[in-house]
Design a protein around this motif. Structure first.
Motif, mmCIF file in Angstrom:
data_model
loop_
_atom_site.group_PDB
_atom_site.id
_atom_site.type_symbol
_atom_site.label_atom_id
_atom_site.label_comp_id
_atom_site.label_asym_id
_atom_site.label_seq_id
_atom_site.Cartn_x
_atom_site.Cartn_y
_atom_site.Cartn_z
ATOM 1 N N LEU A 10 81.252 -57.720 11.380
ATOM 2 C CA LEU A 10 81.096 -57.331 9.972
ATOM 3 C C LEU A 10 79.644 -57.519 9.560
ATOM 4 C CD1 LEU A 10 82.285 -56.617 7.164
ATOM 5 C CD2 LEU A 10 82.757 -59.069 6.879
ATOM 6 N N VAL A 11 79.072 -56.507 8.938
ATOM 7 C CA VAL A 11 77.679 -56.575 8.513
ATOM 8 C C VAL A 11 77.541 -55.840 7.189
ATOM 9 C CG1 VAL A 11 77.029 -54.496 9.802
ATOM 10 C CG2 VAL A 11 75.299 -56.230 9.294
ATOM 11 N N TRP A 35 78.063 -44.282 24.135
ATOM 12 C CA TRP A 35 78.861 -44.887 23.060
ATOM 13 C C TRP A 35 79.515 -43.783 22.241
ATOM 14 C CZ3 TRP A 35 79.816 -49.969 22.850
ATOM 15 C CH2 TRP A 35 78.949 -50.834 23.508
ATOM 16 N N TYR A 36 80.773 -43.981 21.956
ATOM 17 C CA TYR A 36 81.521 -43.105 21.073
ATOM 18 C C TYR A 36 82.113 -43.987 19.973
ATOM 19 C CZ TYR A 36 81.354 -39.377 24.554
ATOM 20 O OH TYR A 36 80.937 -38.410 25.428
ATOM 21 N N ARG A 37 82.516 -43.362 18.895
ATOM 22 C CA ARG A 37 83.175 -44.123 17.842
ATOM 23 C C ARG A 37 84.321 -43.322 17.265
ATOM 24 N NH1 ARG A 37 78.225 -44.188 13.389
ATOM 25 N NH2 ARG A 37 78.365 -41.991 12.747
ATOM 26 N N GLN A 38 85.258 -44.054 16.671
ATOM 27 C CA GLN A 38 86.443 -43.399 16.137
ATOM 28 C C GLN A 38 86.923 -44.140 14.903
ATOM 29 O OE1 GLN A 38 89.740 -43.100 18.910
ATOM 30 N NE2 GLN A 38 90.482 -41.256 17.900
ATOM 31 N N GLU A 87 79.441 -45.541 6.400
ATOM 32 C CA GLU A 87 80.041 -44.494 7.237
ATOM 33 C C GLU A 87 79.913 -44.768 8.727
ATOM 34 O OE1 GLU A 87 77.869 -44.037 4.702
ATOM 35 O OE2 GLU A 87 76.485 -42.384 5.141
ATOM 36 N N ASP A 88 79.191 -45.807 9.106
ATOM 37 C CA ASP A 88 79.127 -46.221 10.513
ATOM 38 C C ASP A 88 80.327 -47.086 10.893
ATOM 39 O OD1 ASP A 88 75.618 -46.645 10.029
ATOM 40 O OD2 ASP A 88 76.610 -44.979 11.054
ATOM 41 N N THR A 89 81.130 -47.462 9.907
ATOM 42 C CA THR A 89 82.319 -48.263 10.180
ATOM 43 C C THR A 89 83.261 -47.505 11.102
ATOM 44 O OG1 THR A 89 82.200 -49.470 8.084
ATOM 45 C CG2 THR A 89 84.359 -49.324 9.152
ATOM 46 N N ALA A 90 83.613 -48.110 12.218
ATOM 47 C CA ALA A 90 84.455 -47.453 13.221
ATOM 48 C C ALA A 90 84.726 -48.436 14.354
ATOM 49 C CB ALA A 90 83.763 -46.213 13.772
ATOM 50 N N GLY A 105 85.841 -48.164 27.894
ATOM 51 C CA GLY A 105 86.049 -49.568 27.583
ATOM 52 C C GLY A 105 87.092 -49.705 26.483
ATOM 53 N N GLN A 106 87.346 -50.947 26.098
ATOM 54 C CA GLN A 106 88.438 -51.217 25.179
ATOM 55 C C GLN A 106 88.063 -51.050 23.710
ATOM 56 O OE1 GLN A 106 86.384 -53.427 26.151
ATOM 57 N NE2 GLN A 106 86.211 -55.064 24.649
ATOM 58 N N GLY A 107 86.820 -50.915 23.387
ATOM 59 C CA GLY A 107 86.396 -50.734 22.006
ATOM 60 C C GLY A 107 86.026 -52.030 21.325
ATOM 61 N N THR A 108 85.056 -51.952 20.442
ATOM 62 C CA THR A 108 84.660 -53.094 19.617
ATOM 63 C C THR A 108 84.487 -52.576 18.186
ATOM 64 O OG1 THR A 108 83.076 -54.921 19.395
ATOM 65 C CG2 THR A 108 82.178 -52.819 20.150
ATOM 66 N N ARG A 109 85.035 -53.328 17.244
ATOM 67 C CA ARG A 109 85.063 -52.848 15.860
ATOM 68 C C ARG A 109 83.790 -53.217 15.120
ATOM 69 N NH1 ARG A 109 89.042 -51.022 12.747
ATOM 70 N NH2 ARG A 109 90.557 -51.546 14.373
ATOM 71 N N VAL A 110 83.245 -52.233 14.426
ATOM 72 C CA VAL A 110 82.075 -52.433 13.565
ATOM 73 C C VAL A 110 82.495 -52.102 12.134
ATOM 74 C CG1 VAL A 110 79.768 -51.614 12.979
ATOM 75 C CG2 VAL A 110 80.403 -51.947 15.380
#
Length: 114
Positions: A10-11, A35-38, A87-90, A105-110
């Motif tokens: 969280l930032v 890197w991908y995001r969803q 809007e970078d939250t993903a 990979g398993q993903g990391t939440r931002v």
């Protein structure tokens, strides 16, 4: 190939985070990492790619704010994210392409709070 992503969190908007993705179990060169995001109910989207030789490609939405890099001696890729926006939250996923085989990979939440 196993990919382990880390560094999410969280930032506040305008802040920075650095993601890491460590690859293991690879006997051959990993041609490209990325890197991908969803976000929920949307398709996974490309954030940035980097080739073994260091050629990079960025989504327009992150150019001049994010920097992708890799350390081939450690089989590790990084994503330095500056000037973060809500809007970078993903969930951010690391990806590796070895030959014609793709790994995730398993993903990391931002989460970026405004």
């Amino acid at each position: 190939v196993q990919l382990q992503a880390s560094g999410g969190g969280l930032v506040q908007a305008g802040g920075s985070l650095r993601l890491s993705c460590a690859a293991s179990g690879s006997r051959f060169i990993i041609n490209r990492m990325g890197w991908y995001r969803q976000v929920p109910e949307k398709q996974r989207e490309l954030v940035a790619h980097i080739t073994f030789r260091g050629t990079t490609n960025y989504a327009d939405s992150v150019k001049d704010r994010f920097t992708i890099s890799r350390d081939n001696t450690k089989n590790t890729m990084y994503l330095q994210m500056n000037s973060l926006k809500s809007e970078d939250t993903a969930v951010y996923y690391c990806n590796a392409l070895q030959g014609s085989i793709e790994y995730w990979g398993q993903g990391t939440r931002v989460t970026v709070s405004s």
